[in-house]
Scaffold this motif. Structure first.
Motif, PDB file in Angstrom:
ATOM      1  N   GLY A 174       0.795  -1.220   0.000  1.00  0.00           N
ATOM      2  CA  GLY A 174       0.000   0.000   0.000  1.00  0.00           C
ATOM      3  C   GLY A 174       0.824   1.264   0.000  1.00  0.00           C
ATOM      4  N   TYR A 414      -4.658   1.061  -7.853  1.00  0.00           N
ATOM      5  CA  TYR A 414      -4.718   0.626  -6.453  1.00  0.00           C
ATOM      6  C   TYR A 414      -6.037   1.055  -5.821  1.00  0.00           C
ATOM      7  CZ  TYR A 414      -3.164  -0.489  -1.751  1.00  0.00           C
ATOM      8  OH  TYR A 414      -3.059  -1.046  -0.500  1.00  0.00           O
ATOM      9  N   SER A 415      -6.434   2.300  -6.069  1.00  0.00           N
ATOM     10  CA  SER A 415      -7.682   2.807  -5.487  1.00  0.00           C
ATOM     11  C   SER A 415      -8.881   2.010  -5.984  1.00  0.00           C
ATOM     12  CB  SER A 415      -7.845   4.291  -5.830  1.00  0.00           C
ATOM     13  OG  SER A 415      -6.779   5.060  -5.301  1.00  0.00           O
ATOM     14  N   ASP A 416      -8.901   1.697  -7.287  1.00  0.00           N
ATOM     15  CA  ASP A 416     -10.003   0.925  -7.856  1.00  0.00           C
ATOM     16  C   ASP A 416     -10.058  -0.486  -7.285  1.00  0.00           C
ATOM     17  OD1 ASP A 416     -10.658   3.112  -9.389  1.00  0.00           O
ATOM     18  OD2 ASP A 416      -9.766   2.345 -11.246  1.00  0.00           O
ATOM     19  N   GLY A 419     -10.143   0.132  -2.864  1.00  0.00           N
ATOM     20  CA  GLY A 419     -11.072   1.074  -2.255  1.00  0.00           C
ATOM     21  C   GLY A 419     -10.442   2.138  -1.399  1.00  0.00           C
ATOM     22  N   THR A 420      -9.141   2.299  -1.489  1.00  0.00           N
ATOM     23  CA  THR A 420      -8.436   3.336  -0.744  1.00  0.00           C
ATOM     24  C   THR A 420      -7.194   3.734  -1.518  1.00  0.00           C
ATOM     25  OG1 THR A 420      -7.440   3.915   1.380  1.00  0.00           O
ATOM     26  CG2 THR A 420      -7.086   1.673   0.596  1.00  0.00           C
ATOM     27  N   GLU A 421      -6.782   4.976  -1.360  1.00  0.00           N
ATOM     28  CA  GLU A 421      -5.587   5.419  -2.082  1.00  0.00           C
ATOM     29  C   GLU A 421      -4.326   4.881  -1.395  1.00  0.00           C
ATOM     30  OE1 GLU A 421      -4.927   9.405  -3.133  1.00  0.00           O
ATOM     31  OE2 GLU A 421      -6.660   9.521  -4.476  1.00  0.00           O
ATOM     32  N   THR A 423      -0.422   5.055  -0.071  1.00  0.00           N
ATOM     33  CA  THR A 423       0.472   6.090   0.432  1.00  0.00           C
ATOM     34  C   THR A 423       1.591   6.304  -0.578  1.00  0.00           C
ATOM     35  OG1 THR A 423       0.011   5.469   2.715  1.00  0.00           O
ATOM     36  CG2 THR A 423       2.023   6.731   2.318  1.00  0.00           C
TER      37      THR A 423
END
Length: 482
Positions: A174, A414-416, A419-421, A423
């Motif tokens: 992440g 990654y976001s898709d 579900g989170t951006e 770092t």
């Protein structure tokens, strides 16, 4: 059947286990390099193996991707070779002894080499596949990254066509790494004069510290065995009369030292008092860690009374002064990314030879001017104790690239997917990216990887679930690079 045979993704863990059977500590990577060449031959892939054992393997794009711009996959073959004091593992000949526990992969009594074996496994799984959509692949496997990045300095990138480069050498899922510190190795050589001394030998031993990666974990303030030993010796020298016989420990410049063994000779009638003083220091230092070093051991063992060859009084004093006083740990935090370390150094190895005590440091900073400043500080300490020094393994930092097209693509994917951006940050650890960009200025690099806690130590682990997610992420990024 291997230990990892039934763990998903099977194709990744197959190659990780195969690579774990090949000895590949830094400076001993020929077998691992040949392993990569045999892999390329088996899969009928174009490859180059250079004189320092770097390997480049190329694979055409899959149907529909034949004319896409190539994507570079990059990782290093070598691993930090550390083991427990009781281990008989031979890193030049023995395979790693893998185990699976609590969703993690480790190696019994040794480091795991997930840094950076997982990059090689990911790349091989892509190169061997026949059902994963991807552009042409240019896989770069470098050698001797952990000490000096010599493979990256030697590699020829002139024939590579790719501009997007995925460096798979980060240890936190992440996190997309987009810059890193530069650094160098600093060796101090403290000259030793010898004298004959009568007395009892006392062995001072430090063990059980957590250790860890001096780039990724220096900010955690873990105990450094050499600095603790310097403190112990300085404290003893304020009350007792003794001479050093030797001081040794540590495994690598970039590993926070877990052990140090120092032998002194003291007056027989003072031996018990010294042992008691060391015991009291052990309790004092343990309390300061507030439970963060639960396995810390400091002991003093009385040996025989005899006449021995020891450091003379002046040499003893100079070595103690240097071990105790020379800087170590975080020196400054980054003013752009305040949670990141800007400048640090790690006292990695102490080694006694016939006429010197060598102290080896890994120095890091994201600012070139601070690296020069640290050289000046270290040179001053050498002058204070009459020591000489050598610099080696110097490597440049990797600057943040504001116009990257790869970074926003990877953020969106990654976001898709999750579900989170992710770092996005720079790292205090050293990566080969700055060297590669110096060779090929049009590279657009992002570094990522699965969770790999406690790299560069015997506690190193590879998170299985994180590896599976990172594998799906890698495939999605390649699919998007059409």
């Amino acid at each position: 059947m291997g230990i990892l045979s039934n763990i998903e993704p099977k194709e990744v863990f197959y190659y990780f286990e195969e690579l774990s059977r090949v000895p590949r500590k830094t400076f001993y990577t020929k077998k691992a390099s040949d392993f990569c060449v045999e892999f390329a031959k088996t899969h009928h892939l174009e490859y180059v193996q250079d004189e320092v054992n770097n390997v480049i393997i190329k694979k055409p794009g899959t149907p529909g991707y034949e004319n896409s711009e190539p994507v570079i996959l990059q990782g290093h073959l070598d691993m930090v070779a550390v083991k427990t004091p009781e281990s008989t593992h031979d890193f030049e000949n023995d395979p790693l002894d893998l185990f699976v526990e609590d969703g993690m992969i480790g190696a019994k009594n040794t480091s795991l080499g997930g840094d950076d074996g997982i990059a090689i496994a990911f790349a091989m799984a892509i190169l061997a596949s026949d059902n994963i959509p991807h552009p042409p692949i240019e896989a770069i496997f470098t050698t001797d990254e952990e000490i000096g990045m010599y493979g990256a300095y030697a590699i020829d990138l002139s024939e590579l066509k790719g501009k997007k480069c995925l460096n798979i050498d980060s240890e936190i899922e992440g996190v997309l790494t987009v810059g890193c510190a530069g650094g160098f190795v600093y060796d101090t050589y403290i000259p030793v004069e010898w004298s004959e001394e009568d007395g009892v030998e006392i062995t001072l031993s430090i063990n059980g510290l957590q250790g860890g990666h001096s780039g990724a974990e220096i900010q955690k303030q873990r105990g450094n065995a050499h600095k603790i030993m310097g403190r112990v010796l300085n404290s003893l020298a304020n009350t007792y009369d003794f001479n050093l016989l030797s001081t040794d420990g540590g495994s690598a410049a970039n590993v926070i030292a877990q052990n140090n063994q120092t032998v002194i000779v003291a007056e027989t009638e003072q031996a018990e008092a010294i042992v008691n003083a060391v015991s009291a220091l052990k309790e004092e230092i343990s309390a300061e860690f507030l439970g963060s070093e639960p396995d810390f051991i400091l002991t003093a063992t009385i040996g025989e009374s005899k006449t021995v060859k020891a450091f003379d009084a002046d040499s003893t004093s100079r070595v103690i002064t240097y071990l105790y006083g020379a800087p170590n740990g975080v020196q400054c935090y980054d003013r752009t990314f305040p949670s990141n370390v800007e400048t640090s150094l790690n006292t990695g190895i102490v080694e006694t030879s016939d006429n010197t005590v060598r102290v080896r440091f890994q120095v890091r900073s994201s600012l070139k001017s601070k690296l020069e400043d640290m050289k000046n500080v270290m040179n001053m300490w050498c002058e204070l104790v009459g020591a000489s020094y050598e610099l080696s393994g110097e490597y440049p930092g990797w600057s943040f690239y504001p116009d990257s097209t790869l970074r926003p693509l990877m953020i969106k994917i990654y976001s898709d997917m999750f579900g989170t951006e992710p770092t996005v940050e720079t790292t205090h650890g050293g990566l080969e990216c700055g060297i590669l960009i110096d060779k090929k200025a049009d590279l657009d690099i992002v570094s990522f990887g699965p969770n790999l806690p406690d790299v560069h130590s015997v506690k190193e682990r590879l998170d299985i679930a994180s590896t599976a997610r990172s594998w799906e992420y890698l495939k999605a990024v390649l699919k998007a690079c059409k």
